[in-house]
Structure formats: structure tokens, C-alpha cells
Design a protein around this motif. Structure first.
Motif, PDB file in Angstrom:
ATOM      1  N   LEU A 167      53.998  37.803  38.451  1.00  0.00           N
ATOM      2  CA  LEU A 167      52.531  37.811  38.478  1.00  0.00           C
ATOM      3  C   LEU A 167      52.095  36.556  37.730  1.00  0.00           C
ATOM      4  CD1 LEU A 167      51.818  41.539  37.504  1.00  0.00           C
ATOM      5  CD2 LEU A 167      51.863  40.562  39.805  1.00  0.00           C
ATOM      6  N   ILE A 168      51.306  35.715  38.375  1.00  0.00           N
ATOM      7  CA  ILE A 168      50.928  34.427  37.782  1.00  0.00           C
ATOM      8  C   ILE A 168      49.411  34.329  37.653  1.00  0.00           C
ATOM      9  CG2 ILE A 168      50.876  31.920  38.188  1.00  0.00           C
ATOM     10  CD1 ILE A 168      53.660  32.194  39.444  1.00  0.00           C
ATOM     11  N   VAL A 169      48.958  34.036  36.441  1.00  0.00           N
ATOM     12  CA  VAL A 169      47.538  33.764  36.196  1.00  0.00           C
ATOM     13  C   VAL A 169      47.358  32.247  36.209  1.00  0.00           C
ATOM     14  CG1 VAL A 169      45.618  33.960  34.570  1.00  0.00           C
ATOM     15  CG2 VAL A 169      47.251  35.849  34.807  1.00  0.00           C
ATOM     16  N   PRO A 170      46.597  31.718  37.163  1.00  0.00           N
ATOM     17  CA  PRO A 170      46.392  30.267  37.198  1.00  0.00           C
ATOM     18  C   PRO A 170      45.569  29.796  36.001  1.00  0.00           C
ATOM     19  CG  PRO A 170      45.687  31.326  39.262  1.00  0.00           C
ATOM     20  CD  PRO A 170      45.880  32.407  38.243  1.00  0.00           C
ATOM     21  N   ASN A 171      45.700  28.508  35.685  1.00  0.00           N
ATOM     22  CA  ASN A 171      44.757  27.891  34.757  1.00  0.00           C
ATOM     23  C   ASN A 171      43.539  27.554  35.604  1.00  0.00           C
ATOM     24  OD1 ASN A 171      43.237  25.998  33.256  1.00  0.00           O
ATOM     25  ND2 ASN A 171      45.039  25.439  32.072  1.00  0.00           N
ATOM     26  N   PHE A 172      42.490  28.361  35.476  1.00  0.00           N
ATOM     27  CA  PHE A 172      41.351  28.280  36.398  1.00  0.00           C
ATOM     28  C   PHE A 172      40.601  26.954  36.308  1.00  0.00           C
ATOM     29  CE2 PHE A 172      42.003  32.907  35.865  1.00  0.00           C
ATOM     30  CZ  PHE A 172      42.266  33.214  37.196  1.00  0.00           C
ATOM     31  N   GLU A 173      40.628  26.356  35.137  1.00  0.00           N
ATOM     32  CA  GLU A 173      39.960  25.053  34.962  1.00  0.00           C
ATOM     33  C   GLU A 173      40.620  23.999  35.860  1.00  0.00           C
ATOM     34  OE1 GLU A 173      39.396  21.732  31.460  1.00  0.00           O
ATOM     35  OE2 GLU A 173      39.911  23.779  30.855  1.00  0.00           O
ATOM     36  N   PHE A 174      41.951  23.936  35.816  1.00  0.00           N
ATOM     37  CA  PHE A 174      42.670  22.950  36.622  1.00  0.00           C
ATOM     38  C   PHE A 174      42.669  23.321  38.104  1.00  0.00           C
ATOM     39  CE2 PHE A 174      44.100  21.718  32.472  1.00  0.00           C
ATOM     40  CZ  PHE A 174      44.272  20.349  32.582  1.00  0.00           C
ATOM     41  N   LEU A 175      42.700  24.610  38.378  1.00  0.00           N
ATOM     42  CA  LEU A 175      42.652  25.051  39.769  1.00  0.00           C
ATOM     43  C   LEU A 175      41.302  24.689  40.394  1.00  0.00           C
ATOM     44  CD1 LEU A 175      43.902  26.424  42.186  1.00  0.00           C
ATOM     45  CD2 LEU A 175      43.347  28.650  41.189  1.00  0.00           C
ATOM     46  N   HIS A 176      40.244  24.761  39.590  1.00  0.00           N
ATOM     47  CA  HIS A 176      38.904  24.398  40.070  1.00  0.00           C
ATOM     48  C   HIS A 176      38.879  22.930  40.499  1.00  0.00           C
ATOM     49  CE1 HIS A 176      34.533  24.556  40.411  1.00  0.00           C
ATOM     50  NE2 HIS A 176      34.653  25.869  40.312  1.00  0.00           N
ATOM     51  N   ASP A 177      39.497  22.071  39.702  1.00  0.00           N
ATOM     52  CA  ASP A 177      39.581  20.639  40.047  1.00  0.00           C
ATOM     53  C   ASP A 177      40.366  20.436  41.341  1.00  0.00           C
ATOM     54  OD1 ASP A 177      38.182  20.016  37.799  1.00  0.00           O
ATOM     55  OD2 ASP A 177      39.926  19.488  36.585  1.00  0.00           O
ATOM     56  N   PHE A 178      41.444  21.227  41.500  1.00  0.00           N
ATOM     57  CA  PHE A 178      42.256  21.142  42.722  1.00  0.00           C
ATOM     58  C   PHE A 178      41.421  21.509  43.951  1.00  0.00           C
ATOM     59  CE2 PHE A 178      44.722  23.549  45.875  1.00  0.00           C
ATOM     60  CZ  PHE A 178      45.669  22.609  46.258  1.00  0.00           C
ATOM     61  N   LEU A 179      40.583  22.538  43.822  1.00  0.00           N
ATOM     62  CA  LEU A 179      39.728  22.965  44.942  1.00  0.00           C
ATOM     63  C   LEU A 179      38.790  21.842  45.353  1.00  0.00           C
ATOM     64  CD1 LEU A 179      38.696  26.569  43.756  1.00  0.00           C
ATOM     65  CD2 LEU A 179      40.564  25.949  45.282  1.00  0.00           C
ATOM     66  N   LYS A 180      38.193  21.179  44.355  1.00  0.00           N
ATOM     67  CA  LYS A 180      37.260  20.073  44.644  1.00  0.00           C
ATOM     68  C   LYS A 180      37.963  18.945  45.376  1.00  0.00           C
ATOM     69  CE  LYS A 180      33.950  20.498  40.840  1.00  0.00           C
ATOM     70  NZ  LYS A 180      33.550  19.905  39.546  1.00  0.00           N
ATOM     71  N   LYS A 181      39.131  18.555  44.848  1.00  0.00           N
ATOM     72  CA  LYS A 181      39.876  17.422  45.426  1.00  0.00           C
ATOM     73  C   LYS A 181      40.332  17.717  46.845  1.00  0.00           C
ATOM     74  CE  LYS A 181      41.585  15.619  41.034  1.00  0.00           C
ATOM     75  NZ  LYS A 181      42.716  15.593  40.108  1.00  0.00           N
ATOM     76  N   ASN A 182      40.549  18.995  47.168  1.00  0.00           N
ATOM     77  CA  ASN A 182      41.073  19.361  48.484  1.00  0.00           C
ATOM     78  C   ASN A 182      40.009  19.986  49.396  1.00  0.00           C
ATOM     79  OD1 ASN A 182      44.267  19.036  48.480  1.00  0.00           O
ATOM     80  ND2 ASN A 182      43.597  19.636  46.427  1.00  0.00           N
ATOM     81  N   MET A 220      46.934  36.014  40.207  1.00  0.00           N
ATOM     82  CA  MET A 220      45.970  36.982  39.674  1.00  0.00           C
ATOM     83  C   MET A 220      44.577  36.355  39.588  1.00  0.00           C
ATOM     84  SD  MET A 220      48.076  39.452  39.227  1.00  0.00           S
ATOM     85  CE  MET A 220      47.242  40.690  38.227  1.00  0.00           C
ATOM     86  N   PRO A 221      43.525  37.129  39.855  1.00  0.00           N
ATOM     87  CA  PRO A 221      42.166  36.567  39.849  1.00  0.00           C
ATOM     88  C   PRO A 221      41.521  36.459  38.466  1.00  0.00           C
ATOM     89  CG  PRO A 221      42.116  38.851  40.525  1.00  0.00           C
ATOM     90  CD  PRO A 221      43.555  38.524  40.315  1.00  0.00           C
ATOM     91  N   ALA A 222      42.195  36.986  37.435  1.00  0.00           N
ATOM     92  CA  ALA A 222      41.638  36.931  36.072  1.00  0.00           C
ATOM     93  C   ALA A 222      42.781  36.948  35.067  1.00  0.00           C
ATOM     94  CB  ALA A 222      40.715  38.129  35.829  1.00  0.00           C
ATOM     95  N   GLU A 223      42.486  36.453  33.853  1.00  0.00           N
ATOM     96  CA  GLU A 223      43.502  36.406  32.795  1.00  0.00           C
ATOM     97  C   GLU A 223      43.823  37.810  32.284  1.00  0.00           C
ATOM     98  OE1 GLU A 223      42.965  33.712  29.537  1.00  0.00           O
ATOM     99  OE2 GLU A 223      42.023  32.187  30.804  1.00  0.00           O
ATOM    100  N   PHE A 224      45.060  37.989  31.801  1.00  0.00           N
ATOM    101  CA  PHE A 224      45.393  39.200  31.063  1.00  0.00           C
ATOM    102  C   PHE A 224      44.612  39.148  29.747  1.00  0.00           C
ATOM    103  CE2 PHE A 224      49.586  38.415  33.331  1.00  0.00           C
ATOM    104  CZ  PHE A 224      49.323  39.335  34.345  1.00  0.00           C
ATOM    105  N   GLU A 225      44.027  40.271  29.352  1.00  0.00           N
ATOM    106  CA  GLU A 225      43.113  40.269  28.205  1.00  0.00           C
ATOM    107  C   GLU A 225      43.601  41.174  27.080  1.00  0.00           C
ATOM    108  OE1 GLU A 225      40.475  38.499  27.686  1.00  0.00           O
ATOM    109  OE2 GLU A 225      39.894  37.702  29.641  1.00  0.00           O
ATOM    110  N   ILE A 226      43.135  40.838  25.863  1.00  0.00           N
ATOM    111  CA  ILE A 226      43.443  41.667  24.685  1.00  0.00           C
ATOM    112  C   ILE A 226      42.737  43.016  24.803  1.00  0.00           C
ATOM    113  CG2 ILE A 226      43.158  41.878  22.175  1.00  0.00           C
ATOM    114  CD1 ILE A 226      43.269  38.776  22.068  1.00  0.00           C
ATOM    115  N   ASN A 227      41.436  42.970  25.180  1.00  0.00           N
ATOM    116  CA  ASN A 227      40.651  44.212  25.171  1.00  0.00           C
ATOM    117  C   ASN A 227      41.046  45.197  26.276  1.00  0.00           C
ATOM    118  OD1 ASN A 227      39.550  42.829  27.311  1.00  0.00           O
ATOM    119  ND2 ASN A 227      37.562  42.461  26.339  1.00  0.00           N
ATOM    120  N   THR A 228      41.827  44.743  27.263  1.00  0.00           N
ATOM    121  CA  THR A 228      42.331  45.667  28.284  1.00  0.00           C
ATOM    122  C   THR A 228      43.736  46.156  27.932  1.00  0.00           C
ATOM    123  OG1 THR A 228      43.154  43.793  29.572  1.00  0.00           O
ATOM    124  CG2 THR A 228      40.981  44.651  30.166  1.00  0.00           C
TER     125      THR A 228
END
Length: 589
Positions: A497-512, A555-563
């Protein structure tokens, strides 16, 4: 000797007007307290606790984010001979209640409204010893009918003169509850002697020069043994400690405070490492050449110094140029003055420690547990081996037992688990060695290498053993991967199960030219999955075939402490994640 006396009394006598701690109030700049003023507030708090009925060996809980009040309350309780019980600020009411009931805490310090409301709820029940709630912030709305007081009012009318209770080295100073990646949290009993002997061992090990001039920024939770021990060690040695309440503000705080030392977890270093490499890749070919040359130069000089060999004059000149062109800019992002960074909590890849060493920042990788007062082994300044967890501290012995389990004895080993003789007995061998639950090996020079948590070792259906931590580290060193959980136990191949780094993935979406909708849809996007497929293939090129991840789910969201998916020190609670996402995992097989 009382730990509070070893810290407060010693430094007040030595340099009363020198700054001891720093803190930041909302909408204000950073402020400092001198040792004299810091001591007065600690003693006032101790006297107020005494008037409230706290006696020697009573338990005093702290349920708050990092703050100067956290440390003041801690030292005040210990100076009375009471026992401090930290609770993670991120713990919910049920988790906090368990610790308060199990430890029999009488008074609690809380930081914000949620922690206060949870404590009031607990206070109203009849199955615990909780009597009084102290609140560090005036912004919290309190109900005085529930025996609640603001800290400022609680200590307002008491004397700043206090007598520190004499304690034996074997007397308990704190109960730290394990974060419980598996099973029920247990109260680890650490003594005044555990801390004092461990601190003395660190100073003997490193032989710091002018330690009193150092400045540490406490941004990891003080409720965890790592930050608490490190911050107390800094104060013990007369250095300043600044307390950062919200770790999300770390980048800004680094620029404002400009610390010289700071303890951190592997993710902190991985993010900086990946960010710097990504920026270098995006630069012009000339800038990339300069960066590569600088790193090579830094590595050459770092290796000579690591092995205590002289650096030739010509190489020193090159190093100064590399510093001016590249390294100074990397250091500026970290405040510009950091040179010593203890790292714990999990293993750190050798390429990351080599990078920081090349830049001129010594990351001293260490290994230890709550039960060992944090440190068992760590990198010295010279003759350490990248990829290991360093060498044993003075006063610590390490051996490898059955199933390659790391076992230890010495200064920092806990007294046992509070009110839990059965669990205590389970973690000690018949000849008195503490069983860490981690697998490892020791080389001929005394360097310890952690291979994995014994509980985490996975056996595939083909009978192959996989150590997940090393593979997870390898992948999270990359900028596009924020978190990962490897799955292999009883399965025919490894998946994740992989949580992307959403900040960098966002840049990838723009570039592509991939239009952003929402993360649920994006992680299912074919182009995005193909990109990650290629990225993972490249990253695990050197792994054995049976260790390679064959399938993954983004995964669409990070694993969290509060969950409850990760601990406050960002360790994944593997059992929780595997259970929660069982359907997603099964779908990959």
C-alpha cells in the motif's frame, strides 16, 4: 540524586543569567527564560503541586503538545519526588483514560481544549484517581467546578523557594507508556539513575566542546522518550532548548531559531535528501555538474575525517568552494547552523547519512527503545559505519541472542513495566538481559546493524523471509512516495500500500496535462499508476527477485495518527493497517 536537581540546581549555580529555554506564544516572537527565572517557575510549580496534595511517588500526568510549560511541569513533579506520566497530545479520550487509570495519576496538565474536555470526562468517572486539571493556555475554556485551574493562577501565590527531594538513583522518575504498535500500552518505569547515567555516558562518548553554547529545537513530541531524553540531556549539559508546539511549523522555526543541534526521525532526513536531489535534477546541466562535483568533494573530505586522516590543502580549497556554491544553500534551509543531528525511531539508509556527512552535517544514527532510556548504540564522530546503528554507549552491553535477537544490559535499562510483573518477566532473560524484539548483527568493530523487528519479519508462501523495513526505507527515500506498507506474510509475492507524496504528484499532473479532480480518482488514473510502476521498478532494481514488490495500490490519503494507523513518532501500526485495508490487499492477490 534527583534528576531535577542535576539539571536545575547545577545550572542556576553555574550561570543563573544565561538563557535556559525558549518558547513562542501565539502572535508573538520567540522569548527566553534565564536559568534563574526558569528555576523559579519550576519551584513555584513544585510548591503548588505540593499544596494540591502531591506527595513523593504520586503520579502527575502531562497531556499536551510541546511547550515550555510541559518541561516546567515535568521538572517540578520530579523535584518533588513525584513521577511524571506523559500522554501523547494526539491520544484520544479513551487512550488517555487508559494511561490515567493504569498509572493512578492524581493531577494532569493539559494543553488545549480537546485535551481539557477529555480530562474532564475522565475526572467525572469514579474508576480513577484523577483529582485536578491544570491548563497551560488561557485560551482554553475551563469549568472550575471540575477542579480546574490555569497554570498561571495555580502557581501565582506560592513561593519560588523549594527544597528538592532527595532520590536514590534506582527511584522511578517517569512512567512512559509504549505507543503500542502491537497490543496494549505498557508503563515503562525509568529511574533518575537511568537518565543521569545515560546523559553522562553521552558526554563521555562524544566529548563535546563548549556544549553550553549549543541550541536545540524540540519539535518531536516530548511525550516520546527520544525527544524528552534529548531535551533533558541538553538542559543537563547547560545548553538552551527551544520548544516548538506544532511540528508542522518546523521549516519556519528552523529559520527563526537557527538551532545548532536537534533530534529527528528518518522521515525528516529523507524529505530533505529527496527534495535536494529533485531540485538538482531540475536544474541546468551546468548546475547539475556543479552539484555532483560538490557532493563528490564533500564525500571525499567526509571520508578522510571519518577515518581521522588529514585533508590535503588542495581538497580543503575545493571543499570551501563546494560550501559556498552548494552546501551553504542546503544548510540555510535548515537554519544555517545545524551541525549535529541524532536520528532514531527507525533505520536510515546509508545514502542519506552519506549525503548529510558530505554536506557537513553529522547525523548520528542511533538505536534504542523506550525501555532503554532511548539510546543503546549510536554513531560516534569518527570510525562509524554508514548503514549501521553505531556502537554501544559506555555502560551499555549488547549481544545477539536466539533468532538473532538484540539483547542489552546496562545504564538505561528500565526497572520494569508498572504493575505488570508478567510482561516484565517476558522481556528479560534468566541472566538479566533485556530482549529488544529486534533482529540484528554486530561486526568485528562493534557496529550494530538492525535487520528488522522480529515481529515484522515476513515469510512468503514460498518460504522466503523478507525484512520489510529495509525495502520500505528504500522506497520512501524517493520524493514521490510519502508512506508505504509492505505485505508479504503468507502470500506468494510481495505487494504494497503506497501513499504518494501529494505535493510532488500534483506537479507531475501539471507537467503531464492530467486534470486534477480529486485524489480518489487520481490514484486510480492509468498514467499515474504507470508512472509509479516505472518508479518502483527502478528503485528496487538491486533487490532479490522474491523481495521485489509485484503489485501495489496507491492510497488517496496519508495514514494518520488520529485514525490509529501510525504512532505519534510516525511508525506505521502494521496490524491496524492490514486489518483496515484487508479488502484492498486481498484484491492485489
Amino acid at each position: 540524586m534527583n534528576l531535577a536537581e542535576a539539571i536545575i540546581q547545577k545550572n542556576i549555580e553555574k550561570h543563573p543569567l544565561k538563557s535556559a529555554i525558549g518558547f513562542k506564544k501565539k502572535n508573538e516572537g520567540w522569548k527566553e527564560l534565564s536559568w534563574k527565572k526558569f528555576g523559579e517557575i519550576v519551584f513555584k510549580t513544585a510548591n503548588a503541586l505540593k499544596e494540591a496534595g502531591i506527595k513523593e511517588d504520586d503520579k502527575v500526568a502531562i497531556y499536551s503538545d510541546n511547550s515550555s510549560e510541559w518541561m516546567i511541569f515535568d521538572l517540578a513533579a520530579m523535584s518533588l519526588g513525584a513521577v511524571t506520566v506523559p500522554i501523547y497530545s494526539t491520544n484520544n479520550a479513551e487512550q488517555a483514560e487508559y494511561i490515567i487509570c493504569d498509572s493512578e495519576a492524581k493531577i494532569i496538565l493539559v494543553g488545549d481544549q480537546a485535551q481539557y474536555d477529555a480530562s474532564v470526562e475522565i475526572l467525572q468517572k469514579n474508576d480513577n484517581n484523577l483529582e485536578t486539571i491544570i491548563v497551560s493556555k488561557k485560551a482554553v475554556w475551563i469549568k472550575k467546578e471540575f477542579n480546574s485551574f490555569y497554570l498561571e493562577d495555580f502557581i501565582a501565590k506560592v513561593s519560588p523557594e523549594a527544597e528538592i527531594y532527595k532520590k536514590e538513583l534506582d527511584d522511578v522518575a517517569t512512567l512512559i507508556y509504549t505507543s503500542g504498535t502491537t497490543g496494549t500500552p505498557k508503563g515503562v518505569m525509568l529511574t533518575h539513575g537511568n537518565f543521569i547515567k545515560a546523559f553522562d555516558a553521552h558526554f563521555e562518548f562524544f566529548k563535546f566542546k563548549n556544549f553550553e553554547e549549543e541550541l536545540s529545537l524540540a519539535f518531536l513530541p516530548l511525550s516520546h522518550v527520544f525527544e524528552r531524553s534529548w531535551s533533558l540531556l541538553c538542559l543537563y549539559g547547560g545548553a538552551r532548548v527551544y520548544f516548538l508546539e506544532d511540528p508542522k511549523n518546523i521549516a519556519k522555526a528552523l529559520e527563526e531559531v537557527k538551532p545548532t543541534m536537534m533530534c529527528a526521525v528518518p522521515r525528516f532526513f529523507q524529505k530533505i535528501y529527496a527534495g535536494v536531489l529533485e531540485k538538482a535534477e531540475e536544474g541546468s546541466s551546468l548546475k547539475k555538474k556543479i552539484f555532483d562535483w560538490a557532493l563528490e568533494t564533500g564525500w571525499e573530505t567526509a571520508e578522510l575525517r571519518r577515518n581521522e586522516k588529514p585533508v590535503p590543502f588542495g581538497l580543503k580549497i575545493k571543499e570551501k568552494i563546494a560550501e559556498a556554491l552548494v552546501f551553504s544553500k542546503i544548510k540555510e534551509r535548515m537554519g544555517g547552523r545545524l551541525w549535529f543531528l541524532p536520528c532514531g525511531g527507525a533505520s536510515l539508509s546509508p545514502e542519506v547519512t552519506r549525503f548529510f556527512e558530505s554536506v557537513g552535517i553529522h547525523v548520528t544514527v542511533g538505536y534504542g527503545l523506550t525501555e532503554t532510556t532511548a539510546t543503546l548504540t549510536l554513531f560516534p564522530f569518527t570510525h562509524f559505519e554508514h548503514g549501521t546503528s553505531g556502537k554501544a554507549l559506555p555502560g551499555v552491553e549488547i549481544r545477539i541472542g536466539a533468532d538473532n535477537e538484540i539483547q542489552a544490559r546496562g545504564n538505561g535499562i528500565m526497572k520494569g513495566y508498572y504493575n505488570n510483573p508478567e510482561e516484565t518477566q517476558k522481556v528479560f532473560t534468566e541472566d538479566g538481559w533485556f530482549k529488544t524484539g529486534d533482529a540484528g548483527k554486530i561486526d568485528e568493530n562493534g557496529n550494530l546493524t538492525i535487520t528488522d523487528r522480529l515481529k515484522d519479519l515476513m515469510k512468503t508462501s514460498n518460504g522466503k523471509y523478507i525484512a520489510p523495513q529495509q525495502i520500505e526505507n528504500l522506497l520512501t527515500n524517493n520524493n514521490f512516495i510519502q508512506q508505504i506498507v509492505l505485505i508479504a506474510e503468507g502470500r506468494q509475492f510481495a505487494s504494497a500500500l503506497i501513499v504518494p507524496n501529494f505535493e510532488f504528484l500534483h506537479d507531475f499532473l501539471k507537467k503531464n496535462n492530467i486534470p486534477f479532480t480529486n485524489w480518489e480518482e487520481i490514484v486510480k488514473n492509468e498514467k499515474v499508476n504507470d508512472f509509479y510502476k516505472q518508479k518502483i521498478k527502478e528503485l528496487q532494481e538491486h533487490l532479490s527477485e522474491f523481495e521485489k514488490i509485484k503489485k501495489f495500490t496507491l492510497m488517496p490519503a496519508e495514514f494518520e495518527i488520529n485514525t490509529g494507523e501510525i504512532t505519534p513518532t510516525l511508525k506505521v501500526k502494521r496490524n491496524v493497517v492490514l486489518k483496515k485495508y484487508a479488502d484492498l490487499i486481498d484484491a492485489m492477490y
